[in-house]
Each structure stands twice: as C-alpha cells, then as structure tokens.
Design a protein around this motif. Structure first.
Motif, PDB file in Angstrom:
ATOM      1  N   ALA A 117       0.827  -1.204   0.000  1.00 43.10           N
ATOM      2  CA  ALA A 117       0.000   0.000   0.000  1.00 43.10           C
ATOM      3  C   ALA A 117       0.863   1.256   0.000  1.00 43.10           C
ATOM      4  O   ALA A 117       0.580   2.219  -0.727  1.00 43.10           O
ATOM      5  N   LEU A 118       1.921   1.274   0.806  1.00 40.17           N
ATOM      6  CA  LEU A 118       2.827   2.424   0.821  1.00 40.17           C
ATOM      7  C   LEU A 118       3.440   2.650  -0.553  1.00 40.17           C
ATOM      8  O   LEU A 118       3.545   3.798  -1.014  1.00 40.17           O
ATOM      9  N   ARG A 119       3.824   1.588  -1.221  1.00 43.96           N
ATOM     10  CA  ARG A 119       4.410   1.722  -2.556  1.00 43.96           C
ATOM     11  C   ARG A 119       3.381   2.255  -3.552  1.00 43.96           C
ATOM     12  O   ARG A 119       3.691   3.112  -4.388  1.00 43.96           O
ATOM     13  N   LEU A 120       2.158   1.765  -3.442  1.00 38.37           N
ATOM     14  CA  LEU A 120       1.121   2.210  -4.363  1.00 38.37           C
ATOM     15  C   LEU A 120       0.799   3.688  -4.153  1.00 38.37           C
ATOM     16  O   LEU A 120       0.688   4.454  -5.113  1.00 38.37           O
ATOM     17  N   VAL A 121       0.676   4.094  -2.886  1.00 40.49           N
ATOM     18  CA  VAL A 121       0.382   5.498  -2.605  1.00 40.49           C
ATOM     19  C   VAL A 121       1.563   6.378  -3.004  1.00 40.49           C
ATOM     20  O   VAL A 121       1.394   7.460  -3.578  1.00 40.49           O
ATOM     21  N   ARG A 122       2.777   5.899  -2.726  1.00 42.62           N
ATOM     22  CA  ARG A 122       3.983   6.656  -3.093  1.00 42.62           C
ATOM     23  C   ARG A 122       4.060   6.863  -4.598  1.00 42.62           C
ATOM     24  O   ARG A 122       4.499   7.927  -5.075  1.00 42.62           O
ATOM     25  N   GLN A 123       3.610   5.887  -5.374  1.00 43.52           N
ATOM     26  CA  GLN A 123       3.615   6.005  -6.833  1.00 43.52           C
ATOM     27  C   GLN A 123       2.660   7.105  -7.296  1.00 43.52           C
ATOM     28  O   GLN A 123       2.921   7.779  -8.304  1.00 43.52           O
ATOM     29  N   ARG A 124       1.578   7.327  -6.549  1.00 44.75           N
ATOM     30  CA  ARG A 124       0.524   8.251  -6.964  1.00 44.75           C
ATOM     31  C   ARG A 124       0.645   9.644  -6.348  1.00 44.75           C
ATOM     32  O   ARG A 124       0.076  10.599  -6.869  1.00 44.75           O
ATOM     33  N   GLU A 125       1.352   9.765  -5.226  1.00 44.83           N
ATOM     34  CA  GLU A 125       1.353  11.008  -4.463  1.00 44.83           C
ATOM     35  C   GLU A 125       2.772  11.488  -4.163  1.00 44.83           C
ATOM     36  O   GLU A 125       3.682  10.685  -4.002  1.00 44.83           O
ATOM     37  N   LYS A 126       2.943  12.809  -4.052  1.00 44.22           N
ATOM     38  CA  LYS A 126       4.254  13.391  -3.758  1.00 44.22           C
ATOM     39  C   LYS A 126       4.579  13.363  -2.266  1.00 44.22           C
ATOM     40  O   LYS A 126       5.725  13.193  -1.874  1.00 44.22           O
ATOM     41  N   HIS A 127       3.567  13.569  -1.427  1.00 49.84           N
ATOM     42  CA  HIS A 127       3.783  13.601   0.016  1.00 49.84           C
ATOM     43  C   HIS A 127       2.857  12.582   0.668  1.00 49.84           C
ATOM     44  O   HIS A 127       1.644  12.650   0.507  1.00 49.84           O
ATOM     45  N   VAL A 128       3.441  11.630   1.399  1.00 54.17           N
ATOM     46  CA  VAL A 128       2.680  10.517   1.955  1.00 54.17           C
ATOM     47  C   VAL A 128       2.928  10.420   3.460  1.00 54.17           C
ATOM     48  O   VAL A 128       4.065  10.306   3.908  1.00 54.17           O
ATOM     49  N   SER A 129       1.864  10.466   4.231  1.00 59.44           N
ATOM     50  CA  SER A 129       1.972  10.186   5.657  1.00 59.44           C
ATOM     51  C   SER A 129       1.035   9.041   5.997  1.00 59.44           C
ATOM     52  O   SER A 129       0.187   8.650   5.179  1.00 59.44           O
ATOM     53  N   VAL A 130       1.183   8.483   7.194  1.00 63.27           N
ATOM     54  CA  VAL A 130       0.335   7.369   7.616  1.00 63.27           C
ATOM     55  C   VAL A 130      -0.345   7.718   8.927  1.00 63.27           C
ATOM     56  O   VAL A 130       0.167   8.494   9.743  1.00 63.27           O
ATOM     57  N   LEU A 131      -1.523   7.132   9.122  1.00 67.59           N
ATOM     58  CA  LEU A 131      -2.314   7.317  10.333  1.00 67.59           C
ATOM     59  C   LEU A 131      -2.845   5.956  10.744  1.00 67.59           C
ATOM     60  O   LEU A 131      -3.686   5.375  10.056  1.00 67.59           O
ATOM     61  N   GLY A 132      -2.333   5.433  11.862  1.00 68.32           N
ATOM     62  CA  GLY A 132      -2.728   4.106  12.313  1.00 68.32           C
ATOM     63  C   GLY A 132      -3.319   4.128  13.704  1.00 68.32           C
ATOM     64  O   GLY A 132      -2.842   4.846  14.581  1.00 68.32           O
ATOM     65  N   PHE A 133      -4.375   3.331  13.901  1.00 72.31           N
ATOM     66  CA  PHE A 133      -5.046   3.233  15.187  1.00 72.31           C
ATOM     67  C   PHE A 133      -4.828   1.844  15.784  1.00 72.31           C
ATOM     68  O   PHE A 133      -5.014   0.839  15.102  1.00 72.31           O
ATOM     69  N   SER A 134      -4.438   1.769  17.052  1.00 79.04           N
ATOM     70  CA  SER A 134      -4.329   0.510  17.782  1.00 79.04           C
ATOM     71  C   SER A 134      -3.450  -0.497  17.021  1.00 79.04           C
ATOM     72  O   SER A 134      -2.290  -0.218  16.737  1.00 79.04           O
ATOM     73  N   ALA A 135      -4.015  -1.669  16.643  1.00 74.66           N
ATOM     74  CA  ALA A 135      -3.237  -2.634  15.866  1.00 74.66           C
ATOM     75  C   ALA A 135      -2.848  -2.079  14.504  1.00 74.66           C
ATOM     76  O   ALA A 135      -1.808  -2.439  13.946  1.00 74.66           O
TER      77      ALA A 135
END
Length: 299
Positions: free
Chosen positions: A137-155
């Motif tokens: 998923a990170l690779r796919l988003v990185r391919q489409r977007e210039k700036h990528v951050s993540v937001l994770g809850f709990s697990a």
C-alpha cells in the motif's frame, strides 16, 4: 482488470457504501477502490466468500486486500494512508478509518483507507500478510502522491509503525515494477498504538495473533515497533489515554523514547479516554488530539 478483481471491485463498492461512506457523496468526495495486488496476494491461501461487515462497520473475511481512495474536491497535494485497528482479528473501519477519512478529506487531504489481510484467516504467510499489504500500500500510494503520511489506530498503528520503520525489509517477493519503489512515509501518526510485544506487554490480541501465547523473547522483539526506529524513520506523532485498558499506556512512552534517539517525535497523552476513541471520545480530553494533529500535519 481481471474478472475476479472486477467482481471484487463491484462487491466492495456496494459494501463500502453500506459501511458509512454515504457522507462522501454529500461532500463531493470522489471514492474508488484499488486492489493491492495484480493477481493473488503473496503466499496464497486465505478465506472464501464475501467481505463481512459488522453492524458497527468492522471488516473481516478479507479475501481481496484493497485501498479505498477518497479524493476531496480540491486536493492539497498531500495523502494519508489510514489503517484501523481491531487486534488483527477485524478492521474497525466504522469506528476509526471512515471517521478519520472524513476528517482528512474535509481538510483537502486525499485519504487512502487500507483493508489488509488478517493473519488467522487461512493465509499461508500467516503473520506476515498484514505487513505485506501495508508495504504494498505504501508503494502504491507513493507512486501516486508526492507527500505521503500514515495514520494508524491501535493494531493498525502497530502495522503502519512496523511498515515505516522497516522500509528495507522485504516481506514478500517482488511481483511487478511497483515493488521496486520504496515503502516509505514522510510522517507517521500512531493513535493508541500497540508498539511492543515484549514482556510484560504480552496480553494483547496483537501479540496472540502475530506470535502466539508462548513465543520466545526473540520473536516478541522481532514484532516490536520500537526495535526498528532508525535515523531514516519518519517523524512520529503519538496519542494515547493514560487509562487505556488494552494498549498499556507505556506503549507510547516506549515509542517516544526510541524516537528521541533518532527522529523528531510529538506525543499527546490524556488523563482519560480509554481505548478505541477514534477521532476523540466526547466528554474526555481525547477530543483535543485532532487539532494538534492538524497543526503537526501542516508543520
């Protein structure tokens, strides 16, 4: 798109609407679903049948891992990959992912909501499958977007924490050219995350699902996020309530201590709010965290 993926797309599109995304149309947010893998996911195996969604919007029986892309009317050029929690037994979309996506798209961020495989659902690669999906998923988003951050809850915070601190780790064999891209993030926000699987913090569902009740200390360490923070890791934003009964409040303290040795970290801890408060539990101090998060995203 292959027939299996096309049928999955149609099924998931209908189920996504029933899962609480009706707000998207009213806010002129464009939604579409991307399969993570060009064919079968790595390793094979997995469940059969349709995606199962509970009355509260939690997903399980993840046959086809996907990204739901939510694009606001005037994107600001920044994207956020979201992973909800659920102890790796379900994915709490209704409580965590969809509200977070609504909050982000209202502020012109493009949201990518990850529906990742669950280890106990018959996948041959077992505990590794959520991490495979997160890296892909990170690779796919990185391919489409210039700036990528993540937001994770709990697990989901554990999952994305592992993904962004282990960018060089190959959890699966490359399947196409996309897998040659880095699985990196520019920023990482972890909300009441499971960070460590090491003793004495071995009581969680995350620990049970990933390593089992009798795992050796070395295995517990191998799945503990703080062990992999390094100078190439992104800046972190941490949130937790001090009365959290599931993710011991020491989790954010342990992560903050690991970050301070290598990368910037901002931590917000609240006296009450428990676990699973999503974008804030009314009547508790946790309602304040999104405002701090918004400032941190812009900094």
């Amino acid at each position: 798109m292959k027939r299996r993926h096309f049928l999955s797309y149609l099924t998931l599109s209908a189920l996504t609407v029933r899962s609480g995304l009706i707000w998207a149309a009213s806010k002129r947010v464009t939604t579409h679903i991307l399969p993570l893998w060009p064919d079968l996911p790595p390793g094979g195996g997995g469940p059969a049948g349709d995606l199962v969604i509970s009355t509260k919007g939690a997903q399980r029986n993840i046959v086809q891992p996907t990204l739901t892309v939510l694009t606001p009317p005037a994107p600001n050029g920044r994207a956020v990959l979201i992973a909800a929690g659920g102890g790796y037994t379900r994915i709490e979309m209704g409580k965590e992912a969809w509200p977070a996506a609504a909050w982000l798209t209202a502020r012109e961020y493009t949201a990518y909501v990850l529906s990742y495989r669950l280890p106990h659902e018959g996948w041959k690669d077992g505990a590794m499958v959520p991490l495979q999906d997160a890296q892909r998923a990170l690779r796919l988003v990185r391919q489409r977007e210039k700036h990528v951050s993540v937001l994770g809850f709990s697990a989901g915070g554990h999952l994305l924490g592992m993904a962004v601190t282990r960018a060089d780790f190959r959890s699966y064999r490359a399947t196409d050219a996309l897998d040659n891209l880095p699985a990196t993030a520019d920023r990482a926000a972890l909300i009441y995350p499971i960070i460590t699987l090491e003793a004495p913090y071995t009581h969680t569902s995350t620990h049970k699902m990933l390593v089992g009740n009798h795992a050796p200390a070395s295995e517990n360490a191998a799945w503990s996020v703080q062990e992999f923070v390094n100078p190439q890791s992104p800046p972190f934003f941490l949130v937790q309530a001090e009365d959290d009964p599931i993710s011991d409040p020491h989790n954010t303290l342990i992560m903050a201590d690991a970050c301070k040795r290598h990368v910037p970290v901002e931590m917000h801890r609240y006296s009450s709010g428990g676990h699973g408060f999503g974008m804030g539990r009314p009547g508790t101090p946790t309602m304040a965290w999104p405002e701090h998060y918004e400032k941190w995203l812009k900094s």
